[in-house]
Design an enzyme around this catalytic site. Sequence first.
Site, mmCIF file in Angstrom:
data_model
loop_
_atom_site.group_PDB
_atom_site.id
_atom_site.type_symbol
_atom_site.label_atom_id
_atom_site.label_comp_id
_atom_site.label_asym_id
_atom_site.label_seq_id
_atom_site.Cartn_x
_atom_site.Cartn_y
_atom_site.Cartn_z
ATOM 1 N N LYS A 12 0.814 -1.145 0.132
ATOM 2 C CA LYS A 12 0.053 -0.019 -0.064
ATOM 3 C C LYS A 12 0.758 1.259 -0.127
ATOM 4 O O LYS A 12 1.896 1.303 -0.536
ATOM 5 C CB LYS A 12 -1.079 -0.006 1.204
ATOM 6 C CG LYS A 12 -1.731 -1.499 1.143
ATOM 7 C CD LYS A 12 -2.828 -1.598 2.141
ATOM 8 C CE LYS A 12 -3.484 -2.937 2.104
ATOM 9 N NZ LYS A 12 -4.864 -3.001 2.851
ATOM 10 N N GLU A 169 -11.283 -10.888 -0.954
ATOM 11 C CA GLU A 169 -10.964 -10.108 0.160
ATOM 12 C C GLU A 169 -12.274 -9.185 0.805
ATOM 13 O O GLU A 169 -12.492 -8.138 0.204
ATOM 14 C CB GLU A 169 -10.017 -8.683 -0.189
ATOM 15 C CG GLU A 169 -8.672 -9.214 -0.904
ATOM 16 C CD GLU A 169 -7.388 -8.262 -0.580
ATOM 17 O OE1 GLU A 169 -6.396 -8.560 0.191
ATOM 18 O OE2 GLU A 169 -7.530 -7.273 -1.379
HETATM 19 P P1 PGA Z 1 -4.285 -6.438 5.484
HETATM 20 O O1 PGA Z 1 -4.661 -6.048 3.978
HETATM 21 O O2 PGA Z 1 -3.637 -7.798 5.382
HETATM 22 O O3 PGA Z 1 -3.697 -5.367 5.990
HETATM 23 O O4 PGA Z 1 -6.032 -6.932 6.025
HETATM 24 C C1 PGA Z 1 -4.664 -6.914 2.905
HETATM 25 C C2 PGA Z 1 -5.133 -6.174 1.663
HETATM 26 O O5 PGA Z 1 -5.550 -5.152 1.705
HETATM 27 O O6 PGA Z 1 -4.796 -6.779 0.586
#
Ligand code: PGA
Length: 253
Positions: A12, A169
């Site tokens: 991210k 997700e």
């Molecule tokens: P997270 O994010 O593992 O921090 O929950 C997963 C993603 O957004 O791909």
Amino acid sequence: MNRRKIVAGNWKMNTDLHEALSLASAIRDNSKSITGVEKIIFPPFTFLSALNEVTKDEKSLAIGGQNCSEHEKGAYTGETAASMLRSVGCEYVLVGHSERRTYFSETSAQLISKIKIALQNNLKIIFCFGEQLSERKSNKHFETVKLQLEEVLTSFPKEEILNLVLAYEPVWAIGTGETATPEQAQEMHAFIRKTLTGIFSKEIADQMPILYGGSCNAQNARDLFACPDVDGGLIGGASLKAEDFCIIMKSFS
Ligand code: PGA
């Protein structure tokens, strides 16, 4: 069914150049001996070129872009073209992440354009989708996921579809620390495979890797990856720690 196993890290909007270089080097070095799993990192755009130098000799560790433009090139200030990603060594691109859908209002039509252009540029795609908490609470999660898949995947012929990897997700699990239980993940992944059989064929459904994402970490990955229809994970927070990310890569039984 012996499907590809994949662990992908979505960084991210985190790290600076210095942190990105040391994180990628640590992941490369610590994961060298881990075999039988495809490893991918999705760093911020600005570091892709530098990180390609770090990872290019490690064949099982690929890099990818977190997004790409729905346009080929031209006057789109601030956008990044699929061809640009390819030219700095990317093998993959993430399309349809819930943060893009929510904060940047990306629609299925735009996602189709992005995937088309990514395919033209020989990129593989991790296509993300998943329901909101309100949809799960009102028992609409299957309906939502089916629609998200049908709206986009039906635009692609069978011959191209295995250049995609799917990532389920659930939005309520992303970055919240609240993971889907292995039962919830398996139930949805089996449903996704059934949906793929309907759109394409059983043969394609059986081959398509389906990753789970949403608070997957070094503690819970093993139970999630033990589910017969879960072929790995798309990892956010836990991919920013090389040690945890490598434990996740080793979590296949
Ligand atoms: P997270 O994010 O593992 O921090 O929950 C997963 C993603 O957004 O791909």
